[in-house]
Design a protein around this motif. Structure first.
Motif, PDB file in Angstrom:
ATOM      1  N   UNK A 180       2.376   6.945  -6.631  1.00 11.20           N
ATOM      2  CA  UNK A 180       1.165   7.670  -7.056  1.00 11.20           C
ATOM      3  C   UNK A 180       0.208   6.783  -7.853  1.00 11.20           C
ATOM      4  N   UNK A 181       0.118   5.495  -7.448  1.00 10.04           N
ATOM      5  CA  UNK A 181      -0.894   4.633  -8.066  1.00 10.04           C
ATOM      6  C   UNK A 181      -2.255   5.080  -7.532  1.00 10.04           C
ATOM      7  N   UNK A 182      -3.283   4.948  -8.348  1.00  8.56           N
ATOM      8  CA  UNK A 182      -4.610   5.389  -7.903  1.00  8.56           C
ATOM      9  C   UNK A 182      -5.192   4.416  -6.895  1.00  8.56           C
ATOM     10  N   UNK A 183      -4.914   3.138  -7.124  1.00  5.61           N
ATOM     11  CA  UNK A 183      -5.469   2.137  -6.203  1.00  5.61           C
ATOM     12  C   UNK A 183      -4.614   0.880  -6.196  1.00  5.61           C
ATOM     13  N   UNK A 184      -4.749   0.120  -5.122  1.00  7.87           N
ATOM     14  CA  UNK A 184      -4.116  -1.193  -5.080  1.00  7.87           C
ATOM     15  C   UNK A 184      -5.170  -2.173  -4.577  1.00  7.87           C
ATOM     16  N   UNK A 185      -5.399  -3.212  -5.376  1.00 11.95           N
ATOM     17  CA  UNK A 185      -6.431  -4.206  -5.050  1.00 11.95           C
ATOM     18  C   UNK A 185      -5.745  -5.525  -4.704  1.00 11.95           C
ATOM     19  N   UNK A 186      -5.991  -6.016  -3.501  1.00 20.27           N
ATOM     20  CA  UNK A 186      -5.412  -7.286  -3.068  1.00 20.27           C
ATOM     21  C   UNK A 186      -6.385  -8.427  -3.398  1.00 20.27           C
ATOM     22  N   UNK A 217       0.842  -1.215   0.000  1.00 17.47           N
ATOM     23  CA  UNK A 217       0.000   0.000   0.000  1.00 17.47           C
ATOM     24  C   UNK A 217       0.870   1.254   0.000  1.00 17.47           C
ATOM     25  N   UNK A 218       1.943   1.192   0.786  1.00 12.15           N
ATOM     26  CA  UNK A 218       2.856   2.338   0.857  1.00 12.15           C
ATOM     27  C   UNK A 218       3.578   2.545  -0.477  1.00 12.15           C
ATOM     28  N   UNK A 219       3.982   1.439  -1.098  1.00  9.88           N
ATOM     29  CA  UNK A 219       4.614   1.547  -2.424  1.00  9.88           C
ATOM     30  C   UNK A 219       3.648   2.206  -3.408  1.00  9.88           C
ATOM     31  N   UNK A 220       2.373   1.823  -3.322  1.00  7.70           N
ATOM     32  CA  UNK A 220       1.364   2.399  -4.232  1.00  7.70           C
ATOM     33  C   UNK A 220       1.257   3.906  -4.010  1.00  7.70           C
ATOM     34  N   UNK A 221       1.289   4.309  -2.743  1.00  7.99           N
ATOM     35  CA  UNK A 221       1.230   5.743  -2.427  1.00  7.99           C
ATOM     36  C   UNK A 221       2.453   6.474  -2.997  1.00  7.99           C
ATOM     37  N   UNK A 222       3.627   5.875  -2.782  1.00  7.85           N
ATOM     38  CA  UNK A 222       4.860   6.536  -3.236  1.00  7.85           C
ATOM     39  C   UNK A 222       4.924   6.604  -4.758  1.00  7.85           C
TER      40      UNK A 222
END
Ligand SMILES: NC(=O)c1ccc[n+]([C@@H]2O[C@H](COP(=O)([O-])OP(=O)(O)OC[C@H]3O[C@@H](n4cnc5c(N)ncnc54)[C@H](OP(=O)(O)O)[C@@H]3O)[C@@H](O)[C@H]2O)c1
Length: 262
Positions: free
Chosen positions: A216-222, A209-214
């Motif tokens: 600038x991904x819009x979303x991360x779906x597990x 989730x943190x990688x996605x924030x860094x």
């Protein structure tokens, strides 16, 4: 984005996914953290574990508007700005809607949704001052797929996904970016009373989730390909997805029974 020197506010950073996000942030060089959680002793314990990190310990309930106002005021006073806001704290009470106590319905809306709206609102001026603001909202796979026995929890989490889209578009001119994370079942206290399948590790969910924030991904779906297929099917052919859900109706009722973390 380089994390060193960044000022971060996280709700629910003392246990589960939030605690793992805190560890990940510290490991990547964050030394100014504000954490909101109810249990004072856990906040104190975290500070003892990381004496070199300046932790603004905000002991309180995110459902209390004064706690949220105080958090923003203390950050303004101490730091004058905020670089990253992580709306992570959440609670759950599953079961058939007609049997859900009214208080647990209200509490889930207050903690999982209203608090996110208000805290984000109070933090916007601080995030604008950053010049490179980020928000990470923790939703849930149950916010992508409406499941029986999770009507209230799932609806609050769906609202978080929608809110993330609204605010990303609203704050784009201010260079505040928003990422929404949709974890699937993750092995934390929240899932102690849920008996079912294998779960993701909270450290993995935190890092991804943190990688996605860094990035600038819009979303991360597990939840892998099956989750993505179900989301697509639910969007394109809801009736077909209804049939799939109905196949396990009683098993779903059984596994949700007593699933509470408030
Ligand atoms: N675990 C999963 O399977 C799963 C799956 C999808 C999404 N999620 C979402 O991920 C987020 C984190 O869940 P988790 O599993 O890590 O939960 P958890 O292990 O139960 O931890 C919850 C954290 O939030 C804090 N918190 C809870 N209610 C609060 C309140 N009213 N005010 C202030 N702080 C509060 C708790 O601290 P105090 O108790 O001290 O307040 C704790 O630090 C939640 O938003 C959850 O909905 C979890």
């Amino acid at each position: 984005m380089e994390l060193q020197g960044k000022k971060v506010l996280i709700t629910g950073g003392t246990r589960g996914i939030g605690r793992c996000i805190v560890e990940e942030l510290i490991g990547r060089g964050v030394s100014h953290l504000a954490i909101i959680a109810r249990d004072k002793s856990r906040l104190k314990g975290l500070q003892e574990e990381y004496p070199d990190v300046k932790i603004l310990k905000i002991a309180g309930d995110v459902a209390d508007i004064d706690v949220l106002r105080e958090a923003a005021a203390r950050i303004e006073d101490k730091w004058g700005q905020l670089d990253i806001l992580i709306n992570n704290a959440g609670i759950i009470s599953a079961g058939p809607l007609e049997e859900l106590p009214d208080e647990e319905l209200y509490d889930q809306v207050a903690v999982n949704f209203t608090a996110v709206l208000l805290l984000t609102k109070y933090c916007i001026p601080l995030l604008k001052s950053s010049g490179d603001g980020h928000i990470l909202n923790i939703s849930s796979g149950l916010g992508l797929l409406g499941m029986p026995f999770y009507a209230v929890y799932g609806s609050t989490k769906a609202a978080i996904g929608h809110f993330s889209d609204c605010m990303r578009r609203e704050l784009a001119p201010d260079n505040v970016h928003i990422t929404c994370s949709f974890p699937t079942a993750t092995d934390t206290d929240m899932m102690q009373k849920f008996e079912d399948r294998k779960m993701d590790a909270p450290a993995y969910v935190a890092k991804r989730s943190l990688d996605a924030l860094l990035n600038k991904e819009l979303q991360v779906v597990f939840g892998g390909q099956e989750r993505e297929d179900h989301v697509a099917l639910n969007f394109n052919d809801r009736k077909k997805f209804d049939v799939i859900v109905a196949e396990n109706y009683e098993a779903r009722r059984a596994s949700s029974a007593g699933h509470k973390a408030l």
